[in-house]
Every structure is written in structure tokens, then in C-alpha cells.
Design a protein around this motif. Structure first.
Motif, PDB file in Angstrom:
ATOM      1  N   GLY A 271      -2.762   0.820  -6.030  1.00  0.00           N
ATOM      2  CA  GLY A 271      -2.020   1.382  -5.051  1.00  0.00           C
ATOM      3  C   GLY A 271      -1.626  -0.027  -4.169  1.00  0.00           C
ATOM      4  N   LEU A 272       0.320   0.127  -3.498  1.00  0.00           N
ATOM      5  CA  LEU A 272       0.216  -0.725  -3.048  1.00  0.00           C
ATOM      6  C   LEU A 272       0.413  -0.635  -1.026  1.00  0.00           C
ATOM      7  CD1 LEU A 272       1.918  -4.065  -2.699  1.00  0.00           C
ATOM      8  CD2 LEU A 272       3.491  -2.453  -2.355  1.00  0.00           C
ATOM      9  N   LEU A 273       0.308   0.238  -0.553  1.00  0.00           N
ATOM     10  CA  LEU A 273      -0.119   0.588   0.510  1.00  0.00           C
ATOM     11  C   LEU A 273      -1.138   1.500   0.540  1.00  0.00           C
ATOM     12  CD1 LEU A 273       3.817   2.419   1.481  1.00  0.00           C
ATOM     13  CD2 LEU A 273       3.036  -0.093   1.977  1.00  0.00           C
ATOM     14  N   ASN A 274      -2.377   0.964   1.921  1.00  0.00           N
ATOM     15  CA  ASN A 274      -3.712   1.945   2.607  1.00  0.00           C
ATOM     16  C   ASN A 274      -2.836   3.090   2.054  1.00  0.00           C
ATOM     17  OD1 ASN A 274      -6.491   1.037   2.961  1.00  0.00           O
ATOM     18  ND2 ASN A 274      -5.156   2.593   5.022  1.00  0.00           N
ATOM     19  N   SER A 275      -1.873   3.798   2.961  1.00  0.00           N
ATOM     20  CA  SER A 275      -1.705   5.184   2.660  1.00  0.00           C
ATOM     21  C   SER A 275      -1.786   5.878   1.287  1.00  0.00           C
ATOM     22  CB  SER A 275      -0.330   5.180   3.628  1.00  0.00           C
ATOM     23  OG  SER A 275       0.374   4.908   2.731  1.00  0.00           O
ATOM     24  N   ASP A 276      -1.213   5.196   0.508  1.00  0.00           N
ATOM     25  CA  ASP A 276      -1.207   5.538  -1.235  1.00  0.00           C
ATOM     26  C   ASP A 276      -2.695   5.113  -1.652  1.00  0.00           C
ATOM     27  OD1 ASP A 276       1.325   5.468  -1.465  1.00  0.00           O
ATOM     28  OD2 ASP A 276       1.824   3.575  -2.345  1.00  0.00           O
ATOM     29  N   GLN A 277      -3.322   4.673  -1.390  1.00  0.00           N
ATOM     30  CA  GLN A 277      -4.923   4.165  -1.981  1.00  0.00           C
ATOM     31  C   GLN A 277      -5.851   5.357  -1.452  1.00  0.00           C
ATOM     32  OE1 GLN A 277      -4.997   1.938  -5.076  1.00  0.00           O
ATOM     33  NE2 GLN A 277      -6.734   3.780  -4.696  1.00  0.00           N
ATOM     34  N   ILE A 278      -6.136   5.394  -0.112  1.00  0.00           N
ATOM     35  CA  ILE A 278      -6.652   6.073   0.339  1.00  0.00           C
ATOM     36  C   ILE A 278      -6.749   7.670  -0.374  1.00  0.00           C
ATOM     37  CG2 ILE A 278      -6.565   6.261   2.554  1.00  0.00           C
ATOM     38  CD1 ILE A 278      -4.202   7.533   3.214  1.00  0.00           C
ATOM     39  N   LEU A 279      -5.398   8.885  -0.984  1.00  0.00           N
ATOM     40  CA  LEU A 279      -5.077   9.086  -1.944  1.00  0.00           C
ATOM     41  C   LEU A 279      -6.275   9.669  -2.698  1.00  0.00           C
ATOM     42  CD1 LEU A 279      -1.288   9.449  -2.493  1.00  0.00           C
ATOM     43  CD2 LEU A 279      -2.689  11.551  -0.859  1.00  0.00           C
TER      44      LEU A 279
END
Ligand code: HEM
Ligand SMILES: *[C@@H]1O[C@H](CO)[C@@H](O)[C@H](O)[C@H]1NC(C)=O
Ligand SMILES: *[C@@H]1O[C@H](CO)[C@@H](O)[C@H](O)[C@H]1NC(C)=O
Length: 333
Positions: A271-279
Motif C-alpha cells: 500500500g502506498l499511503l499509510n492510510s492504505d496499509q493500515i486497512l
């Protein structure tokens, strides 16, 4: 006697119930509905589609930029076209906010759509509705699902810079913070996870994820939930300082195609953004949804369409509130 008393009670009751409904419909308007322009501007969706198609043919990324505008509109005091206003007099444009500055784009395409729509149906179709239809068209054009867009929004005479800074999630917000920002808008975890799937298209700047590459938690170490080879590759074009505006595709697998590869990337820690990966790293229910969408494109499409309609229903101005702007960048006189 008893009978006429009964009917009197019935009529009174009905009046009590119906009168406030009529009153609120005339001031606040009813709910949005897809046929809103059926008589007043029957070709509006055709006109919008043709301009969007032309703009995306010229530049593929424009689909992503247009989709995002609707999100940045709806999360700030509702879907009311506020994001489109330029600064003027005492009005401070939302285009200056942290999420939008050097980032939100596509305003010229919205101008072109509005001009084309005004030509056929003057002072009839709101800028807020144009954003909603455009977001759907951008999704379809890149291969995503379609849906009927409920219509009848009106345009605000005001912008909210603070709302834009506060209500739109930031890429380094925690899972809890973003979840809360969605809940504040009446959106749930399914909406959060499904709508994040928008990041299957479009770009982000180095500055939006640099922290993950060099100093995720203030200890000089990269984010350990980021695939190492992917991180190394990102660092070559996103150095520790400089290059803030350099662009990176949000979905390196299929950057121009609206599909579920975004969720597959997340499961591979790409995931590029932290907000993506935290999912996938912070919440079991979110992880479950990510896995379902990664396995089942149809389910993702179905949830995405439903959630877009929900997002499009955030606090619209209807009835006699607001106005139908003639030019999306400024309020009418
Ligand atoms: C869940 C919270 C979200 C966060 C934290 C977030 C954050 C971001 C950030 C930081 C960027 C890159 C901006 C830049 O670097 O210039 C971006 C791009 C984008 N976002 Fe989101 N976003 C979120 C949800 C959404 C939603 C709900 C949508 C649409 C429904 C959306 C659509 C997009 C699109 C399409 C792009 C690419 C835009 C372009 O290439 O011009 N995002 N987002
Ligand atoms: C998030 O990013 C902003 C802007 O770069 C920064 O000011 C803020 O300190 C960051 N927050 C966290 C928790 O890292
Ligand atoms: C990482 O961030 C912390 C806290 O912001 C800062 O004190 C430290 O100097 C940074 N380290 C590096 C290597 O940039």
C-alpha cells in the motif's frame, strides 16, 4: 357521533403528521433522486459523459482527479460544490487546505462541463450534482462499476477552509481517526474500506508518504509494514528531502484500471499511503473486508457503488437552500 369524532381525530392526526413533512419538503427539499433533471435537463448525463470522456482521453489521470473532487466536496459540510469555489472577497477557498493544496485538480474540466451544461440548460444543474455524476463517469471510464446517481443537490454560497483541513482524512491519520472521520459523515467501516479502493487509480506525491520511507515513528526507521523491495524502489524517486511533488501511482499493479488490485497490493504490504496499509494492519474487520475484495472483484464493485451513493448523500442542500451556480468557481450575485 363516535364515528365523526373518530374521523375528526384521524384528520387532525394526519394534518399533524403531513403538514410538517410538506413544510420541510418545501424548505429543505425532499431526498435526492436520479430523475431530478428528467424534464428540466434531459441530456445532462450525456453532456457530462462526453466532456469527461474527452478529458480522460487527453489525460488518463484526470479520471482519478475528478473522482477525488466529489469526495473532497462531500466530506466538507456535505456535497454542496463548496470545494469548487475560488477565493473572493471574504470567502477563503478550500483549494488552499492541506488536503487540496498542490493536490486537488480537475477544476478546468468541471468548468468545461458546467459551460456545456449551461448552454443547453441555463441555471438548472448544480455544480454539486455535476461532481457526483462526474465521479461516477470517471469510475466507469476506468473500468469500474456504474450506478444511478441520485440528484437534486444545490450549491453552497460558502466554503469552509477549516472543515476541509479537519474533516478530510490525512494519509498519516491513525486508523481510529480516519474511521471516526467517516463515522462523523454517517459512513461505516464498509464505506471506509470500499471507498479507499478509489486508490486503485491515480497518483500521490512523495510528500504524502515520505515519512513511511525514512522515519515512520520518529526512530529513524522505515515503516516495517511496507514491503522492503517496494520501499527501496520508492526511495529512489522520493528522497529524504526534496522532490516533494514527484508523483507515484497509488496502484503499481494496474495504475490506470479501476479494479481490486489495490486490495491485493495491501495484502502484499504494498500500500502506498499509510492510510492504505493500515486497512490490513490495525483492525480485524477491515482486514476481513480487504481479503473479501481482493478475492471478489464483483463484491468490491457492488460495495463501492453503494458507498458512493451513501457518500453522495452527505448533507446535500435541497429545496430552496443554496443556489444553482452559473459558474462553479464563484457564487451568483
Ligand atoms: C480513507 C481516507 C483517505 C485518505 C487518507 C486519502 C488520502 C489521499 C492522498 C494523500 C492522496 C494523494 C494526494 C497527493 O499526494 O497529492 C489521495 C489521492 C486520491 N484519492 Fe484519496 N484518501 C482517502 C479516501 C479517498 C476516497 C474516499 C476517495 C474517493 C471516493 C479517494 C480518491 C482518491 C483518488 C482518486 C486519488 C488520486 C487523485 C489524483 O491522481 O489526482 N480517496 N488520497
Ligand atoms: C502528519 O503530517 C503532517 C503534515 O506533513 C504533519 O504536520 C504531522 O505532524 C503528521 N502527523 C503525524 C502523527 O505524524
Ligand atoms: C525522526 O523523527 C524524529 C521525531 O520527529 C526526529 O527527532 C528525528 O531526528 C528524525 N530522525 C531522522 C533520521 O530523520
Amino acid at each position: 357521533m363516535a364515528k365523526s369524532l373518530n374521523s375528526l381525530v384521524l384528520v387532525s392526526l394526519l394534518t399533524l403528521i403531513i403538514a410538517p413533512i410538506c413544510f420541510s419538503m418545501s424548505t429543505q427539499g425532499g431526498p435526492l433522486y436520479p430523475q431530478f433533471y428528467k424534464h428540466s435537463c434531459p441530456n445532462v448525463e450525456k453532456i457530462i459523459w462526453s466532456v469527461v470522456a474527452k478529458a480522460v482521453a487527453k489525460e488518463r489521470r484526470m479520471a482519478a482527479s475528478l473522482l477525488r473532487l466529489h469526495f473532497h466536496d462531500c466530506f466538507v459540510k456535505g456535497c454542496d460544490g463548496g470545494v469548487l469555489l475560488d477565493s473572493s472577497g471574504t470567502l477563503i477557498s478550500e483549494k488552499r487546505s492541506n488536503p487540496n493544496r498542490n493536490s486537488a485538480r480537475g477544476f478546468e474540466v468541471i468548468d468545461e462541463i458546467k459551460a456545456a451544461v449551461e448552454k443547453e440548460c441555463p441555471e438548472t444543474v448544480s455544480c454539486a450534482d455535476i461532481l457526483a455524476i462526474t465521479a461516477r463517469d470517471a469510475t466507469v471510464i476506468t473500468g469500474g462499476p456504474s450506478w444511478e446517481v441520485p440528484l437534486g443537490r444545490r450549491d453552497t454560497r460558502d466554503a469552509s477552509l477549516s472543515g476541509s483541513n479537519y474533516n478530510i482524512p490525512a494519509p498519516n491519520n491513525t486508523f481510529q481517526t480516519i474511521h471516526t472521520k467517516f463515522k462523523l459523515k454517517g459512513l461505516d467501516l464498509v464505506d471506509f474500506v470500499a471507498l479507499s479502493g478509489s486508490h486503485t487509480i491515480g497518483d500521490a506525491r512523495c510528500t504524502s508518504f515520505r515519512q513511511r520511507l525514512y522515519n515512520q515513528s520518529g526512530n529513524g526507521q522505515p515503516d516495517n509494514t511496507l514491503d522492503q523491495a517496494y520501499a527501496a524502489q520508492l526511495r529512489t524517486r522520493c528522497p529524504q528531502s526534496g522532490g516533494d511533488q514527484t508523483l507515484f501511482v497509488l496502484d503499481p499493479a494496474t495504475p490506470l484500471k479501476f479494479d481490486n488490485s489495490y486490495y491485493k497490493n495491501l495484502l502484499a504490504y504494498k500500500g502506498l499511503l499509510n492510510s492504505d496499509q493500515i486497512l490490513v494492519t490495525k483492525n480485524d474487520d477491515a482486514l476481513k473486508l480487504v481479503k473479501q475484495y481482493a478475492e471478489n472483484n464483483d463484491l468490491f464493485f457492488q460495495h463501492f457503488a453503494q458507498s458512493m451513493v451513501k457518500m453522495g448523500n452527505i448533507a446535500p442542500m435541497t429545496g430552496s437552500r443554496g443556489e444553482i451556480r452559473k459558474i462553479c468557481r464563484r457564487v451568483n450575485h
